[in-house]
Design an enzyme around this catalytic site. Structure first.
Site, PDB file in Angstrom:
ATOM      1  N   GLY A  90    -135.762  16.534  -9.057  1.00 56.63           N
ATOM      2  CA  GLY A  90    -134.545  15.970  -9.656  1.00 56.63           C
ATOM      3  C   GLY A  90    -133.542  17.067  -9.948  1.00 56.63           C
ATOM      4  N   GLY A  91    -132.678  16.790 -10.908  1.00 63.41           N
ATOM      5  CA  GLY A  91    -131.641  17.762 -11.261  1.00 63.41           C
ATOM      6  C   GLY A  91    -132.212  19.081 -11.722  1.00 63.41           C
ATOM      7  N   GLY A 116    -114.578  39.678  16.145  1.00 58.39           N
ATOM      8  CA  GLY A 116    -114.522  39.336  14.721  1.00 58.39           C
ATOM      9  C   GLY A 116    -115.792  39.746  13.992  1.00 58.39           C
ATOM     10  N   ALA A 117    -116.920  39.659  14.699  1.00 57.97           N
ATOM     11  CA  ALA A 117    -118.191  40.013  14.056  1.00 57.97           C
ATOM     12  C   ALA A 117    -118.213  41.502  13.700  1.00 57.97           C
ATOM     13  CB  ALA A 117    -119.349  39.655  14.972  1.00 57.97           C
TER      14      ALA A 117
HETATM   15  C1  HXC Z   1    -142.702  12.862 -19.493  1.00 57.34           C
HETATM   16  C2  HXC Z   1    -144.233  13.470 -17.935  1.00 57.34           C
HETATM   17  C3  HXC Z   1    -143.215  13.715 -16.986  1.00 57.34           C
HETATM   18  C4  HXC Z   1    -141.879  13.490 -17.398  1.00 57.34           C
HETATM   19  C5  HXC Z   1    -145.103  14.137 -16.078  1.00 57.34           C
HETATM   20  N1  HXC Z   1    -145.371  13.745 -17.319  1.00 57.34           N
HETATM   21  N2  HXC Z   1    -143.782  14.131 -15.845  1.00 57.34           N
HETATM   22  N3  HXC Z   1    -143.956  13.048 -19.172  1.00 57.34           N
HETATM   23  N4  HXC Z   1    -141.661  13.082 -18.650  1.00 57.34           N
HETATM   24  N5  HXC Z   1    -140.855  13.721 -16.571  1.00 57.34           N
HETATM   25  C6  HXC Z   1    -146.672  13.636 -17.960  1.00 57.34           C
HETATM   26  C7  HXC Z   1    -147.519  12.515 -17.408  1.00 57.34           C
HETATM   27  O1  HXC Z   1    -147.219  11.306 -18.069  1.00 57.34           O
HETATM   28  C8  HXC Z   1    -148.902  13.012 -17.749  1.00 57.34           C
HETATM   29  O2  HXC Z   1    -149.117  12.791 -19.113  1.00 57.34           O
HETATM   30  C9  HXC Z   1    -148.782  14.499 -17.566  1.00 57.34           C
HETATM   31  O3  HXC Z   1    -147.398  14.800 -17.649  1.00 57.34           O
HETATM   32  C10 HXC Z   1    -149.264  14.984 -16.222  1.00 57.34           C
HETATM   33  O4  HXC Z   1    -148.655  14.184 -15.230  1.00 57.34           O
HETATM   34  P1  HXC Z   1    -149.481  13.519 -14.039  1.00 57.34           P
HETATM   35  O5  HXC Z   1    -148.623  12.494 -13.431  1.00 57.34           O
HETATM   36  O6  HXC Z   1    -150.827  13.112 -14.525  1.00 57.34           O
HETATM   37  O7  HXC Z   1    -149.658  14.762 -13.082  1.00 57.34           O
HETATM   38  P2  HXC Z   1    -149.677  14.787 -11.499  1.00 57.34           P
HETATM   39  O8  HXC Z   1    -150.539  13.696 -10.958  1.00 57.34           O
HETATM   40  O9  HXC Z   1    -150.045  16.193 -11.131  1.00 57.34           O
HETATM   41  O10 HXC Z   1    -148.185  14.488 -11.019  1.00 57.34           O
HETATM   42  C11 HXC Z   1    -147.166  15.386 -11.380  1.00 57.34           C
HETATM   43  C12 HXC Z   1    -145.790  14.773 -11.056  1.00 57.34           C
HETATM   44  C13 HXC Z   1    -145.702  13.371 -11.732  1.00 57.34           C
HETATM   45  C14 HXC Z   1    -145.632  14.659  -9.549  1.00 57.34           C
HETATM   46  C15 HXC Z   1    -144.744  15.738 -11.585  1.00 57.34           C
HETATM   47  O11 HXC Z   1    -146.093  13.495 -13.109  1.00 57.34           O
HETATM   48  C16 HXC Z   1    -144.328  12.817 -11.685  1.00 57.34           C
HETATM   49  O12 HXC Z   1    -143.917  12.268 -10.657  1.00 57.34           O
HETATM   50  N6  HXC Z   1    -143.627  12.909 -12.793  1.00 57.34           N
HETATM   51  C17 HXC Z   1    -142.297  12.381 -12.924  1.00 57.34           C
HETATM   52  C18 HXC Z   1    -141.364  13.261 -12.200  1.00 57.34           C
HETATM   53  C19 HXC Z   1    -139.977  12.800 -12.375  1.00 57.34           C
HETATM   54  O13 HXC Z   1    -139.559  11.797 -11.740  1.00 57.34           O
HETATM   55  N7  HXC Z   1    -139.270  13.459 -13.261  1.00 57.34           N
HETATM   56  C20 HXC Z   1    -137.946  13.135 -13.595  1.00 57.34           C
HETATM   57  C21 HXC Z   1    -137.129  13.812 -12.536  1.00 57.34           C
HETATM   58  S1  HXC Z   1    -135.474  13.550 -12.793  1.00 57.34           S
HETATM   59  P3  HXC Z   1    -150.573  12.502 -19.716  1.00 57.34           P
HETATM   60  O14 HXC Z   1    -150.336  12.227 -21.148  1.00 57.34           O
HETATM   61  O15 HXC Z   1    -151.103  11.331 -18.954  1.00 57.34           O
HETATM   62  O16 HXC Z   1    -151.341  13.741 -19.474  1.00 57.34           O
HETATM   63  C22 HXC Z   1    -135.090  14.828 -13.691  1.00 57.34           C
HETATM   64  C23 HXC Z   1    -133.672  14.779 -14.051  1.00 57.34           C
HETATM   65  C24 HXC Z   1    -133.215  16.119 -14.480  1.00 57.34           C
HETATM   66  O17 HXC Z   1    -135.805  15.657 -14.027  1.00 57.34           O
HETATM   67  C25 HXC Z   1    -131.760  16.020 -14.593  1.00 57.34           C
HETATM   68  C26 HXC Z   1    -131.189  17.314 -14.928  1.00 57.34           C
HETATM   69  C27 HXC Z   1    -129.716  17.228 -14.881  1.00 57.34           C
END
Ligand code: HXC
Length: 518
Positions: free
Chosen positions: A173-174, A408-409
């Site tokens: 993501g971001g 040019g290069a």
């Molecule tokens: C809160 C999160 C989290 C998140 C993971 N966890 N990502 N909690 N916010 N963004 C937590 C899970 O709930 C889990 O908690 C623990 O972290 C481990 O995650 P798992 O899913 O069990 O791990 P894994 O199977 O290794 O997968 C990792 C992952 C997946 C691929 C990163 O967790 C995932 O897809 N997460 C979401 C990613 C995402 O979409 N993020 C937002 C992106 S947008 P528990 O309690 O069960 O251990 C973004 C915007 C930023 O970031 C903008 C900036 C401008």
């Protein structure tokens, strides 16, 4: 009574620290290890000199979420502080995936921002070890605001202290935009990935099936997108490479580059270089031979080694001093400049200029890559980036024209005409508006077409052109080349020139900032 009270307080601190250090607990730590990843603390221990880490905000927590998830973790999923690399201060943050997936919320971000602010204040590099699920979903817009604060600081710190990002897990993501603003991005093979939208979103929007690794793994970013400057097979080797990179960089933009004496004599000559350039001008050779020959101890840290391999960029030392090298690579696409090579070298030149690292260009460039792909892909604006970057650079600048320097290069590759300080050429240099074949076909087209043996006339005219233009002597007569040097003496001449340019000062126009063609 006092003693008991004292004891209780100390014990409380011990308990809180132990709780913070325990992170997400043994189960999550062993899951991290089973994926071939080190924990956030293990990474810091390997990155920094032994025992030098001083941690901040061990006891900081978030405020809890509005989704009924009220788990508060001491440290809030990121370890921050400062320590040493080879005795020099650096600031560091290391995201802890074992705590709420290393996700970034308000407190987590505040901790990162604190060390970024301190790094800028004291003039020390900032190194981020990223391993995070991204914005902490439970914190909603506060998590987005938290990213914005980091981005803002990344931009403010750019060109003030070196910023290094290391991707050691997911970065999606971001969240990808903080590393991509920083100066250098390292990625660990197989365990890290970076993308703006992950495989699931890709599937929904484009109906394509793609794995995280194929979409945004280390290999793809190192070879194709150019997002990753360095990759390593595992966490340990990756952290070692960061230490190595730091050894070439000053701590901030007020310092000169660090000096490290490798005890390689400055006057070492290399007679083999006299035979490096083949007699046949169309034959390739490996520019790495020259690079390794001239650098102290033949040590070269190549940046972007797998991306746009037709140009080579990287750090080395000459006479102990760090230098940035930009060299055309005749062994790949004849060393031509294309969109990717121009972007790669342009950004590298700007980094060196921002941090007072002298620049040396080794030139063997037949021109810009022709064709609709390049034209439509923006070779005009990408090529302009490199032209702009070299022209703008005020650090000591030296060039050695090894063989081809056409059109040019030639101008773009740190020529005298864009105010390079000292320009050398080997006797094998060919400095001309274009290559002999193209030039002859343009200026003698009618004569060649009318001849009974067109090939013989073409060859005769090409020989004549080569004698007249495709050499360094005309440019030397004009003073565009400061000296035609013996290849074997290149190292010695460069080191002497770096010494003389050490006191260089340069005027800059009074303006807010230029408008580089991004
Ligand atoms: C809160 C999160 C989290 C998140 C993971 N966890 N990502 N909690 N916010 N963004 C937590 C899970 O709930 C889990 O908690 C623990 O972290 C481990 O995650 P798992 O899913 O069990 O791990 P894994 O199977 O290794 O997968 C990792 C992952 C997946 C691929 C990163 O967790 C995932 O897809 N997460 C979401 C990613 C995402 O979409 N993020 C937002 C992106 S947008 P528990 O309690 O069960 O251990 C973004 C915007 C930023 O970031 C903008 C900036 C401008």
């Amino acid at each position: 009574m006092m003693d008991i009270q004292y004891n209780r307080t100390i014990k409380t601190l011990e308990r809180l620290r132990a709780e913070s250090t325990a992170a997400g607990g043994p189960e999550k730590i062993s899951r991290q290890h089973s994926q071939g990843k080190l924990t956030a603390r293990e990474r810091i221990d390997l990155l920094l000199d032994e025992g030098s880490f001083e941690e901040f905000d061990v006891l900081k927590t978030g405020r809890g979420s509005s989704l009924g998830d009220d788990r508060l973790y001491l440290g809030d999923g990121v370890i921050t502080g400062h320590g040493n690399i080879d005795g020099r201060e650096v600031f560091v943050f290391s995201q802890d995936f074992t705590v709420i997936g290393g996700s970034l919320g308000e407190a987590h971000s505040q901790k990162i921002c604190k060390v970024m602010d301190m790094a800028v204040k004291v003039g020390a590099p900032i190194i981020g070890l990223n391993d995070s699920g991204g914005a902490r979903i439970q914190e909603g817009v506060d998590a987005l605001a938290a990213y914005g604060e980091i981005f803002h600081r990344n931009v403010r710190a750019s060109g003030v202290v070196p910023q290094i990002s290391c991707i050691m897990g997911p970065c999606a993501g971001g969240a990808v935009y903080s590393p991509s603003i920083t100066d250098f991005v390292f990625m660990v093979q197989e365990s890290s990935c970076m993308f703006v939208t992950g495989p699931n979103v890709v599937k929904t929007v484009t109906h394509q099936d793609i794995t995280a690794e194929a979409l945004g793994g280390a290999g793809i970013h190192a070879r194709k997108s150019g997002v990753a400057h360095f990759t390593a097979p595992n966490d340990i080797l990756c952290l070692r490479e960061i230490r190595r990179l730091i050894s070439y960089l000053p701590s901030n933009n007020r310092q000169g580059p660090p000096i490290l004496d490798l005890r390689d004599p400055a006057d070492r000559i290399d007679p083999a270089l006299d035979y490096l350039v083949p007699d046949n001008p169309s034959q390739a050779y490996d520019m790495n031979v020259l690079i390794h020959s001239i650098l102290d101890g033949a040590e070269f840290m190549e940046v972007h080694p797998d991306f746009a391999r037709n140009i080579i960029c990287g750090f080395g030392r000459m006479g102990g001093q760090s230098v940035g090298l930009v060299a055309n690579q005749p062994a790949v696409l004849a060393g031509v400049l294309d969109t990717e090579a121009s972007f790669k070298a342009g950004r590298f030149v700007r980094f060196c200029d921002a941090f007072n690292i002298p620049l040396i260009a080794l030139v063997d460039v037949p021109g810009f890559m022709p064709g609709p792909d390049q034209e439509h892909g923006g070779i005009i604006r990408h090529g302009a980036k490199l032209l702009y970057a070299f022209t703008e650079a005020t650090v000591p600048r030296i060039s050695v024209i090894v063989r081809k320097a056409y059109g040019g290069a030639y101008l773009v590759m740190n020529s005298k005409h864009i105010h390079c300080d000292v320009n050398y050429a080997w006797p094998t240099a060919e400095i001309a508006v274009m290559g002999p074949k193209g030039a002859t076909e343009v200026i003698h087209r009618k004569e060649i077409q009318a001849a009974s043996d067109p090939k013989a006339v073409l060859n005769e005219k090409m020989d004549e052109y080569r004698r007249t233009f495709a050499n360094p002597f005309l440019a030397a007569q004009r003073g565009y080349i400061d000296d035609v040097i013996f290849p074997r003496d290149t190292r010695h001449r460069l080191i002497r020139t770096l010494q003389v340019l050490d006191g260089k000062t340069a005027d800059r126009p009074d303006r807010k900032h230029g408008n580089i063609p991004l």
